[in-house]
Enzyme design. Sequence first.
Site, PDB file in Angstrom:
ATOM      1  N   LYS A 299       0.759  -0.916   0.045  1.00  0.00           N
ATOM      2  CA  LYS A 299       0.183   0.246   0.061  1.00  0.00           C
ATOM      3  C   LYS A 299       1.010   1.061   0.083  1.00  0.00           C
ATOM      4  O   LYS A 299       0.703   1.998  -1.118  1.00  0.00           O
ATOM      5  CB  LYS A 299      -0.973  -0.131   1.655  1.00  0.00           C
ATOM      6  CG  LYS A 299      -1.666   1.125   1.362  1.00  0.00           C
ATOM      7  CD  LYS A 299      -2.645   1.122   2.570  1.00  0.00           C
ATOM      8  CE  LYS A 299      -2.040   1.765   3.576  1.00  0.00           C
ATOM      9  NZ  LYS A 299      -2.802   2.146   5.199  1.00  0.00           N
TER      10      LYS A 299
ATOM     11  N   ASP B 134      -5.832   0.429   0.591  1.00  0.00           N
ATOM     12  CA  ASP B 134      -6.901   1.187   1.703  1.00  0.00           C
ATOM     13  C   ASP B 134      -7.724   0.248   1.920  1.00  0.00           C
ATOM     14  O   ASP B 134      -8.200  -0.007   1.578  1.00  0.00           O
ATOM     15  CB  ASP B 134      -6.612   2.262   1.978  1.00  0.00           C
ATOM     16  CG  ASP B 134      -6.812   3.268   1.246  1.00  0.00           C
ATOM     17  OD1 ASP B 134      -7.907   2.436   0.887  1.00  0.00           O
ATOM     18  OD2 ASP B 134      -7.364   4.034   1.339  1.00  0.00           O
TER      19      ASP B 134
END
Length: 212
Positions: free
Chosen positions: A121, A139
């Site tokens: 991420k 996310d």
Amino acid sequence: MTKEELALEVIDRLKKEYPLADCTLDYDEAWKLLVSVRLAAQCTDARVNVVVQDLYARYPDIAALAAATPEEIEAIVKPCGLGKSKARDISACMKILHEKYHDNVPCDFDALLALPGVGRKSANLIMGDVFGKPAIVTDTHCIRLTNRIGLVDGIKDPKKVEMALWKIIPPEEGNDFCHRLVNHGREVCTARTRPYCDRCCLADICAKNGVD
């Protein structure tokens, strides 16, 4: 409608709803985004933006932060939670940037992944926001909303969601698309209350319209 067609329609509608697709973490240098995204784990971006002001006032560059001890860093970042592990990762990461990359952040995805405290991420966020390269940041908002909308089917693992989205999201759209999902997840398709489907721009094409 195929998933590819649905993806293009969702992208188009979210563009109109949220013309500005910006990262909600404040930064003016790549290394600061690396620090902030590590601090943002289980912490709000708003709090991180406040805490880092004190951190950067005391340690204004990579070399200064690399020279700080994890304990010194922890004393400042503790309000973000998980202070010990976050401080340890930030310290180790800055040391590598200072010693191996001469105070620069690498623009290679695998090199970013190899940095302490940097997962997929975070690496994608750096690639997209800093270097303007194709990126998909999975996310919690991205994972939750893409499942609700129907772009992915019951996938919760971040990497698997990312891989599924790469197949249907045009590469040049991925980064901004994920930022817009954050906006939409905070303003309309909320997690802590029932989603506001009655005022959602995706209501007629969302698989979970009306479902909590």
